[in-house]
Write a protein that holds these residues in place. Structure first.
Motif, short mmCIF file in Angstrom:
data_model
loop_
_atom_site.label_atom_id
_atom_site.label_comp_id
_atom_site.label_asym_id
_atom_site.label_seq_id
_atom_site.Cartn_x
_atom_site.Cartn_y
_atom_site.Cartn_z
N ALA A 5 0.84 -1.20 0.00
CA ALA A 5 0.00 0.00 0.00
C ALA A 5 0.87 1.25 0.00
CB ALA A 5 -0.93 -0.01 1.21
N PHE A 6 1.95 1.24 0.76
CA PHE A 6 2.86 2.38 0.80
C PHE A 6 3.47 2.63 -0.58
CE2 PHE A 6 7.14 4.15 1.34
CZ PHE A 6 6.80 5.36 1.93
N ASP A 11 3.94 5.95 -5.35
CA ASP A 11 3.92 6.10 -6.80
C ASP A 11 2.83 7.10 -7.22
OD1 ASP A 11 4.76 5.05 -9.55
OD2 ASP A 11 2.58 4.75 -9.57
N GLY A 12 1.66 6.99 -6.64
CA GLY A 12 0.56 7.91 -6.97
C GLY A 12 0.91 9.35 -6.62
N LEU A 13 1.50 9.57 -5.47
CA LEU A 13 1.89 10.92 -5.08
C LEU A 13 2.95 11.49 -6.02
CD1 LEU A 13 2.01 10.59 -1.19
CD2 LEU A 13 0.38 11.92 -2.54
N ALA A 14 3.91 10.66 -6.41
CA ALA A 14 4.96 11.13 -7.32
C ALA A 14 4.38 11.56 -8.66
CB ALA A 14 6.02 10.04 -7.52
N ARG A 15 3.32 10.87 -9.12
CA ARG A 15 2.69 11.22 -10.39
C ARG A 15 1.58 12.26 -10.24
NH1 ARG A 15 -0.53 7.56 -11.98
NH2 ARG A 15 -0.32 6.03 -10.33
N GLY A 60 0.55 -8.30 -11.52
CA GLY A 60 -0.33 -7.58 -12.43
C GLY A 60 -1.30 -6.67 -11.70
N LEU A 61 -1.81 -7.12 -10.58
CA LEU A 61 -2.71 -6.30 -9.78
C LEU A 61 -1.99 -5.05 -9.27
CD1 LEU A 61 -5.48 -6.03 -8.44
CD2 LEU A 61 -4.58 -7.35 -6.52
N LEU A 62 -0.77 -5.22 -8.81
CA LEU A 62 0.02 -4.08 -8.34
C LEU A 62 0.28 -3.10 -9.48
CD1 LEU A 62 1.58 -2.78 -6.00
CD2 LEU A 62 3.57 -4.08 -6.72
N TRP A 63 0.64 -3.60 -10.66
CA TRP A 63 0.87 -2.71 -11.80
C TRP A 63 -0.40 -1.91 -12.13
CZ3 TRP A 63 5.40 -2.35 -10.98
CH2 TRP A 63 6.44 -3.18 -11.38
#
Length: 171
Positions: A5-6, A11-15, A60-63
């Protein structure tokens, strides 16, 4: 679960919680620094947690959670993809161990990025490298240790090998 989750949140915050866009710009433009921080975080196979997920359905789920468009039944044996939101994978794709899908390049002070699209049933062999702006037609294969240069279009069913990669069969 907390570590995964972290990584997704980082990754979401960076983008900025939006997908990266194909771009050509100077390394002195703010977009370059925005884009660079997304792949400089090292969110690829170098991290032990991601490496532990190689070959599992969780990869794949993580990607998907990190912005990659992933079809059904992906087998990822440890591929690196720094710009996940610029990569689209069709159904039944296979990604070999230590392969790389790199959707960016830095050429003479100019930053360039573009999409990578793999059609249904594509295979990217172990330790091979696929550069930005490429499209792999349905059922095409990149053999191990090959380097698919930027902008290449692989015909459906084609087999590519070498450095730089060239068609050796099909398509």
């Amino acid at each position: 679960a907390a570590s995964l989750a972290f990584m997704v949140v980082q990754d979401g915050l960076a983008r900025g919680w939006r997908p990266l866009q194909p771009r050509t710009c100077s390394i002195y433009e703010p977009y370059f620094w925005f884009h660079e921080r997304t792949w400089k975080l090292g969110l690829s196979t170098e991290q032990p947690l991601l490496a532990a997920l190689a070959g599992t359905p969780l990869r794949g789920l993580l990607w998907r959670w990190m912005g990659m468009r992933v079809g059904r039944q992906l087998f990822d044996d440890g591929c690196a993809a720094p710009e996940k939101s610029l990569v689209a994978l069709g159904d039944h794709c296979t990604l070999g161990a230590t392969a790389a899908l790199q959707a960016h390049s830095l050429e003479d002070g100019v930053f360039k990025s573009g999409p990578i699209v793999l059609g249904d049933g594509c295979t990217v062999g172990a330790n091979s490298y696929v550069h930005y702006g490429t499209v792999l037609g349905a059922g095409s294969r990149v053999l191990p240790d090959a380097f698919v240069m930027k902008g290449e279009q692989l015909a459906p069913g084609a087999v590519w090998a070498g450095n730089p990669a060239r068609a050796v069969a099909g398509g």
